[in-house]
Design a protein around this motif. Structure first.
Motif, PDB file in Angstrom:
ATOM      1  N   CYS A  11       9.369 -18.617 -27.537  1.00 53.10           N
ATOM      2  CA  CYS A  11      10.411 -19.528 -27.749  1.00 53.10           C
ATOM      3  C   CYS A  11       9.804 -20.871 -26.940  1.00 53.10           C
ATOM      4  N   GLY A  12       9.025 -20.897 -26.169  1.00 54.31           N
ATOM      5  CA  GLY A  12       8.533 -22.298 -25.467  1.00 54.31           C
ATOM      6  C   GLY A  12       8.680 -22.445 -24.182  1.00 54.31           C
ATOM      7  N   LYS A  13       8.997 -21.466 -23.347  1.00 51.06           N
ATOM      8  CA  LYS A  13       9.214 -21.135 -21.853  1.00 51.06           C
ATOM      9  C   LYS A  13       7.729 -21.597 -21.165  1.00 51.06           C
ATOM     10  N   THR A  42      18.706 -21.471 -37.029  1.00 52.25           N
ATOM     11  CA  THR A  42      17.593 -20.869 -37.851  1.00 52.25           C
ATOM     12  C   THR A  42      17.799 -21.115 -39.349  1.00 52.25           C
ATOM     13  N   ASP A  43      17.051 -21.116 -40.110  1.00 53.31           N
ATOM     14  CA  ASP A  43      16.849 -21.273 -41.478  1.00 53.31           C
ATOM     15  C   ASP A  43      15.926 -20.263 -42.172  1.00 53.31           C
ATOM     16  N   PRO A  44      16.382 -19.150 -42.664  1.00 54.89           N
ATOM     17  CA  PRO A  44      15.835 -18.077 -43.046  1.00 54.89           C
ATOM     18  C   PRO A  44      14.482 -18.651 -44.230  1.00 54.89           C
ATOM     19  N   GLN A  45      14.703 -19.553 -44.836  1.00 53.12           N
ATOM     20  CA  GLN A  45      13.598 -20.096 -45.700  1.00 53.12           C
ATOM     21  C   GLN A  45      12.656 -20.804 -44.947  1.00 53.12           C
ATOM     22  N   PHE A  46      12.831 -21.184 -43.779  1.00 59.43           N
ATOM     23  CA  PHE A  46      11.818 -21.935 -43.116  1.00 59.43           C
ATOM     24  C   PHE A  46      11.944 -21.832 -41.539  1.00 59.43           C
ATOM     25  N   PRO A  47      11.407 -20.690 -41.107  1.00 57.87           N
ATOM     26  CA  PRO A  47      11.568 -20.099 -39.797  1.00 57.87           C
ATOM     27  C   PRO A  47      11.072 -21.178 -38.762  1.00 57.87           C
ATOM     28  N   ASP A  48      10.167 -21.809 -39.292  1.00 58.89           N
ATOM     29  CA  ASP A  48       9.589 -22.986 -38.092  1.00 58.89           C
ATOM     30  C   ASP A  48      10.514 -24.279 -38.190  1.00 58.89           C
ATOM     31  N   ALA A  49      11.696 -24.422 -38.856  1.00 57.30           N
ATOM     32  CA  ALA A  49      12.345 -25.683 -38.973  1.00 57.30           C
ATOM     33  C   ALA A  49      12.679 -26.174 -37.806  1.00 57.30           C
ATOM     34  N   TYR A  50      13.293 -25.111 -36.652  1.00 59.60           N
ATOM     35  CA  TYR A  50      13.897 -25.876 -35.517  1.00 59.60           C
ATOM     36  C   TYR A  50      13.212 -25.209 -34.430  1.00 59.60           C
ATOM     37  N   GLY A  51      13.516 -25.723 -33.185  1.00 63.20           N
ATOM     38  CA  GLY A  51      12.878 -25.330 -32.211  1.00 63.20           C
ATOM     39  C   GLY A  51      13.919 -24.698 -31.171  1.00 63.20           C
ATOM     40  N   ALA A  52      13.540 -24.173 -29.978  1.00 60.21           N
ATOM     41  CA  ALA A  52      14.601 -23.681 -29.083  1.00 60.21           C
ATOM     42  C   ALA A  52      15.267 -24.978 -28.112  1.00 60.21           C
ATOM     43  N   THR A  53      16.333 -24.316 -27.693  1.00 66.49           N
ATOM     44  CA  THR A  53      16.824 -25.204 -26.742  1.00 66.49           C
ATOM     45  C   THR A  53      17.505 -24.366 -25.327  1.00 66.49           C
ATOM     46  N   VAL A  54      18.299 -25.005 -24.393  1.00 68.90           N
ATOM     47  CA  VAL A  54      18.880 -24.290 -23.488  1.00 68.90           C
ATOM     48  C   VAL A  54      20.004 -23.861 -24.000  1.00 68.90           C
ATOM     49  N   THR A  55      20.281 -22.586 -24.087  1.00 71.07           N
ATOM     50  CA  THR A  55      21.625 -21.821 -24.938  1.00 71.07           C
ATOM     51  C   THR A  55      22.363 -21.716 -23.730  1.00 71.07           C
TER      52      THR A  55
END
Ligand SMILES: Nc1ncnc2c1ncn2[C@@H]1O[C@H](COP(=O)(O)OP(=O)(O)OP(=O)(O)O)[C@@H](O)[C@H]1O
Ligand SMILES: [Mg+2]
Length: 254
Positions: free
Chosen positions: A38-40, A217-230
């Motif tokens: 996730c980018g840690k 998340t977009d199941p069609q495009f798993p790479d569409a979004y990045g991670a953030t602080v949840t």
């Protein structure tokens, strides 16, 4: 001390981190958890200056952080490569030499004596004094990890960045390392960022726990979004009695 505004990181157009905004107080012990990938580590590399953000701001005391590692920031990786051909003590002295004169190498005179004093102090504090003249291959995993932490501390960093520092250690040694890390953190008044996969470890040690994850998340495009602080949780000490007064790095142990 540290201000992060709308930080984003892409690799080749693929977003890894997005919309990260944080204010970090000096002396904070920030635990970072989140799923694999996730980018840690990317976030730590950006804090270290090894990697530039794609967008957004990173300010230290209100001034943009230079995009190159500096002695203000020390890092310990999960498998830190200490130099195999140097003894424990020589590894510490080398860390100091690099800081002073990256091209000339060895320090001399007063600077050398100061470095030796610091190295001996750190060998003592990390319990490595009896092993000072041993080579890394002759040290256990826990000892090598203590050496890596001592090496990062030789530069007296304001920020200590730890990427799963205890992942490879057995549970008993891990607990010893926790105590050591908390003592050194209090003594040095550092700001610590520690990535871990162990959530209980994060809550035990940290004053603040950040979780990284994708919210979109977009199941069609798993790479569409990045991670953030949840989640951004302040560990106030009530639920975790070990943690009382950890916000004050100079507070007495216990
Ligand atoms: N130099 C790079 N070039 C391209 N992609 C990269 C690069 N570094 C990391 N990535 C990608 O960025 C994403 C985040 O990687 P990162 O190593 O930061 O994850 P992580 O949260 O530390 O994972 P883990 O918990 O497994 O260590 C991954 O999808 C990875 O493939
Ligand atoms: Mg990682």
């Amino acid at each position: 001390m540290l201000t992060i505004r709308n930080l984003e990181k892409d690799y080749g157009g693929v977003p890894v981190l997005e919309r990260i905004s944080l204010d970090i107080k000096e002396g904070c012990f920030c635990g970072i958890v989140g799923p694999s990938g996730c980018g840690k580590s990317t976030f730590l590399r950006i804090l270290l200056g090894q990697e530039a953000p794609s967008r957004g701001e990173l300010l230290l005391d209100g001034v943009p952080l230079p995009n190159e590692p500096s002695t203000e920031r020390g890092i310990v990786f999960q498998r830190y490569s200490v130099f195999p051909h140097l003894t424990a003590r020589e590894n510490l002295l080398l860390a100091h030499d690099f800081e002073g004169s990256p091209f000339l190498g060895r320090a001399f005179g007063t600077r050398r004596r100061e470095a030796e004093r610091m190295a001996d102090q750190l060998l003592d504090r990390t319990g490595l004094d009896p092993a000072r003249d041993r080579y890394p291959a002759q040290l256990s995993g826990g000892m090598q990890q203590r050496l890596a932490i001592a090496q990062a501390l030789m530069k007296r960093p304001r920020m200590l960045l730890l990427d799963e520092p205890f992942g490879a250690l057995d549970p008993g040694v891990r607990l010893e390392m926790h105590d050591l890390l908390l003592e050194l953190w209090r003594e040095h008044g550092m700001t610590v960022f520690m990535v871990t996969h162990d959530i209980s470890e994060a809550f035990k040690l940290s004053t603040r726990v950040l979780t990284f994850d994708k919210v979109r998340t977009d199941p069609q495009f798993p790479d569409a979004y990045g991670a953030t602080v949840t989640y951004d949780l302040s560990v106030d000490g009530t639920a975790f009695p070990d943690n009382i007064e950890k916000d004050d790095p100079n507070a007495e142990a216990g």
